[in-house]
Design an enzyme around this catalytic site. Structure first.
Site, PDB file in Angstrom:
ATOM      1  N   GLY A 206       0.818  -1.169   0.076  1.00  0.00           N
ATOM      2  CA  GLY A 206      -0.153   0.150   0.029  1.00  0.00           C
ATOM      3  C   GLY A 206       0.926   1.426  -0.133  1.00  0.00           C
ATOM      4  CB  ILE A 207       0.219   4.406   1.804  1.00  0.00           C
ATOM      5  CG1 ILE A 207      -1.097   4.563   1.198  1.00  0.00           C
ATOM      6  CG2 ILE A 207       0.799   5.794   2.065  1.00  0.00           C
ATOM      7  CD1 ILE A 207      -2.212   5.238   2.188  1.00  0.00           C
TER       8      ILE A 207
ATOM      9  CG  ASP B 214       2.204  -8.831  15.871  1.00  0.00           C
ATOM     10  OD1 ASP B 214       1.548  -7.686  15.543  1.00  0.00           O
ATOM     11  OD2 ASP B 214       1.418  -9.808  16.350  1.00  0.00           O
TER      12      ASP B 214
ATOM     13  CB  SER C  76      -7.583   8.636   8.642  1.00  0.00           C
ATOM     14  OG  SER C  76      -8.510   8.165   7.937  1.00  0.00           O
TER      15      SER C  76
ATOM     16  CE1 TYR D 204      -7.722   2.715   9.651  1.00  0.00           C
ATOM     17  CE2 TYR D 204      -8.905   4.786   9.356  1.00  0.00           C
ATOM     18  CZ  TYR D 204      -7.888   4.092   8.882  1.00  0.00           C
ATOM     19  OH  TYR D 204      -6.898   4.301   8.060  1.00  0.00           O
TER      20      TYR D 204
HETATM   21  P1  NAD Z   1      -1.929  -1.876   3.773  1.00  0.00           P
HETATM   22  O1  NAD Z   1      -2.628  -2.770   4.399  1.00  0.00           O
HETATM   23  O2  NAD Z   1      -1.553  -1.812   2.376  1.00  0.00           O
HETATM   24  O3  NAD Z   1      -0.486  -1.494   4.328  1.00  0.00           O
HETATM   25  C1  NAD Z   1      -0.427  -1.596   6.181  1.00  0.00           C
HETATM   26  C2  NAD Z   1       0.978  -2.026   6.339  1.00  0.00           C
HETATM   27  O4  NAD Z   1       0.939  -2.609   7.733  1.00  0.00           O
HETATM   28  C3  NAD Z   1       0.750  -3.751   5.808  1.00  0.00           C
HETATM   29  O5  NAD Z   1       2.286  -3.693   5.163  1.00  0.00           O
HETATM   30  C4  NAD Z   1       0.814  -4.520   6.936  1.00  0.00           C
HETATM   31  O6  NAD Z   1       1.651  -5.797   6.779  1.00  0.00           O
HETATM   32  C5  NAD Z   1       1.354  -3.559   8.121  1.00  0.00           C
HETATM   33  N1  NAD Z   1       0.909  -3.902   9.331  1.00  0.00           N
HETATM   34  C6  NAD Z   1      -0.267  -4.340   9.529  1.00  0.00           C
HETATM   35  N2  NAD Z   1      -0.308  -5.044  11.068  1.00  0.00           N
HETATM   36  C7  NAD Z   1       0.827  -5.007  11.387  1.00  0.00           C
HETATM   37  C8  NAD Z   1       1.159  -5.423  12.646  1.00  0.00           C
HETATM   38  N3  NAD Z   1       0.630  -5.922  13.702  1.00  0.00           N
HETATM   39  N4  NAD Z   1       2.717  -5.177  12.803  1.00  0.00           N
HETATM   40  C9  NAD Z   1       3.362  -4.711  11.852  1.00  0.00           C
HETATM   41  N5  NAD Z   1       3.047  -4.388  10.631  1.00  0.00           N
HETATM   42  C10 NAD Z   1       1.552  -4.519  10.369  1.00  0.00           C
HETATM   43  O7  NAD Z   1      -2.829  -0.261   4.016  1.00  0.00           O
HETATM   44  P2  NAD Z   1      -2.526   1.153   3.452  1.00  0.00           P
HETATM   45  O8  NAD Z   1      -3.855   1.659   3.273  1.00  0.00           O
HETATM   46  O9  NAD Z   1      -1.360   1.303   2.733  1.00  0.00           O
HETATM   47  O10 NAD Z   1      -2.154   1.828   4.798  1.00  0.00           O
HETATM   48  C11 NAD Z   1      -1.091   2.626   5.295  1.00  0.00           C
HETATM   49  C12 NAD Z   1      -1.592   3.532   6.342  1.00  0.00           C
HETATM   50  O11 NAD Z   1      -2.264   4.302   5.799  1.00  0.00           O
HETATM   51  C13 NAD Z   1      -2.318   3.033   7.403  1.00  0.00           C
HETATM   52  O12 NAD Z   1      -1.988   3.421   8.742  1.00  0.00           O
HETATM   53  C14 NAD Z   1      -3.629   3.489   7.267  1.00  0.00           C
HETATM   54  O13 NAD Z   1      -4.647   3.553   8.488  1.00  0.00           O
HETATM   55  C15 NAD Z   1      -3.491   4.798   6.639  1.00  0.00           C
HETATM   56  N6  NAD Z   1      -4.615   5.286   5.804  1.00  0.00           N
HETATM   57  C16 NAD Z   1      -4.899   4.402   4.796  1.00  0.00           C
HETATM   58  C17 NAD Z   1      -6.241   4.925   3.963  1.00  0.00           C
HETATM   59  C18 NAD Z   1      -6.555   4.164   2.904  1.00  0.00           C
HETATM   60  O14 NAD Z   1      -7.707   4.420   2.387  1.00  0.00           O
HETATM   61  N7  NAD Z   1      -6.040   2.984   2.376  1.00  0.00           N
HETATM   62  C19 NAD Z   1      -6.759   6.100   4.553  1.00  0.00           C
HETATM   63  C20 NAD Z   1      -6.393   6.859   5.345  1.00  0.00           C
HETATM   64  C21 NAD Z   1      -5.271   6.344   6.289  1.00  0.00           C
END
Ligand code: NAD
Length: 254
Positions: free
Chosen positions: A12-13, A41, A113, A150
C-alpha cells in the site's frame, strides 16, 4: 543519502513511499509483520521492542525521518487490534526512536486519516489512548464499532502528535501528519469487501469531490515532500490529502 525508518512498508501507501525514497537514493529501514528488514508484530510489546531495537541496530548514527505507517482497517478483529497497531505501536516506536531522530534533527511523519475528525476529541476511547492506558482502551473498543476503533485511533494519533510538537521541536525533531482519504490499497480492499462497512465506504468513495479515490502514489508523493528539505519549516501540520473530502464534510472547520 538520508536514512529513514518506517513501519508498514510491505504494501500500500508504505510500499509506495519506500520505493520512492529508495529511488531517490535514500536508505529505508522497513519494519513490517509480512516482509521487511525487521519482521515484527507491532500489536505486541515484544514486537514493538523488536522494531525499535532492530532500527537502532541498523541506524546507529541516527534517523533523518521516521514514518509509522503500519495500520489496520476498521474491519480488523478483534477491534482492540486496531487500537494496538494504529495508536499504541505508533507512540511506542516514536518514543523509542526519539534520540535517533534528535541526532540528525529528523522528523516524524504520522499517518492519520480524513476519518480522524469524525470522532470527538473528548470521546472516552480517544482519551484512554491519550492517557496511555492500553488495557482500558482495548477493553472499551472491543465493545464498540469498527468505525470508532479506526477513526478514534487516528484522532488520538493526531492529537498525540500536536500535543508533543513543542517538546520534540526543542530537541530539533519536527512532528507532522498526513491525512489520506480513501486510497486503493489492500486495506481498502478489505473494507470494500466487508458486508457491514463495504457499501458505506464505496458510497463515500463515489462522493470524493475530485471524482476519484486516491492511488498510493497520490499520498506518497506528498509524504515524500513533507519529509524533504523543502518542507523543513513544516511542524505540527495535519496535511489532508483526500481529494477534498474533509472540506466537503467540514467546510468551516480547520
Ligand atoms: P496496507 O494494508 O496496504 O498497509 C498496511 C501495512 O501495515 C502492511 O504492510 C501490513 O503488513 C502492516 N501491518 C499491519 N499490521 C501490522 C502489525 N501488527 N505489525 C506490523 N505491521 C503491520 O494499508 P494502507 O492503506 O497502505 O495503510 C497505510 C496507512 O495509511 C495505515 O496507517 C492506514 O490506516 C492509513 N490510511 C489508509 C487509508 C486508505 O484508504 N487506504 C486512508 C487513510 C489512512
Amino acid at each position: 543519502m538520508r536514512t529513514y525508518a518506517m513501519t508498514g512498508g510491505a504494501t500500500g501507501i508504505g510500499a509506495e513511499l519506500k520505493q520512492q525514497l529508495q529511488g531517490a537514493g535514500h536508505k529505508v529501514i522497513s519494519v513490517d509483520i509480512k516482509e521487511g528488514d525487521i519482521l515484527a508484530d507491532l500489536s505486541t510489546a515484544e514486537g514493538r521492542k523488536a522494531a525499535v531495537d532492530g532500527v537502532r541496530a541498523l541506524a546507529p548514527d541516527g534517523l533523518d525521518g521516521f514514518i509509522p505507517c503500519a495500520g489496520l482497517p476498521p474491519v480488523a478483529k478483534p477491534l482492540s487490534l486496531i487500537a494496538k497497531v494504529n495508536y499504541f505501536a505508533v507512540v511506542a516506536t516514536v518514543e523509542g526512536l526519539r534520540d535517533l531522530l534528535e541526532k540528525k534533527k529528523g522528523s516524524v511523519l504520522f499517518v492519520s486519516s480524513n476519518s480522524a475528525p469524525m470522532i470527538q476529541a473528548d470521546d472516552s476511547y480517544v482519551q484512554s489512548c491519550l492517557a496511555g492506558n492500553e488495557e482500558a482502551a482495548c477493553t472499551e473498543i472491543d465493545g464498540r464499532d469498527g468505525h470508532t476503533a479506526y477513526a478514534g485511533s487516528k484522532r488520538a494519533v493526531t492529537m498525540w502528535m500536536r500535543r508533543h510538537v513543542v517538546e520534540y521541536a526543542a530537541g530539533g525533531v519536527r512532528l507532522n501528519a498526513v491525512a489520506p482519504g480513501i486510497t486503493m490499497t489492500p486495506l481498502t480492499e478489505r473494507v470494500y469487501a466487508d458486508a457491514e462497512l463495504g457499501s458505506a465506504m464505496k458510497e463515500f468513495g463515489d462522493m470524493v469531490p475530485v471524482g476519484r479515490t486516491a492511488q498510493p502514489a497520490d499520498i506518497a508523493n506528498v509524504m515524500r515532500f513533507m519529509l524533504s528539505d523543502e518542507a523543513s519549516y513544516l511542524c505540527g501540520s495535519l496535511f489532508f490529502v483526500d481529494g477534498g473530502s474533509d472540506a466537503m464534510l467540514r467546510p468551516d472547520d480547520f
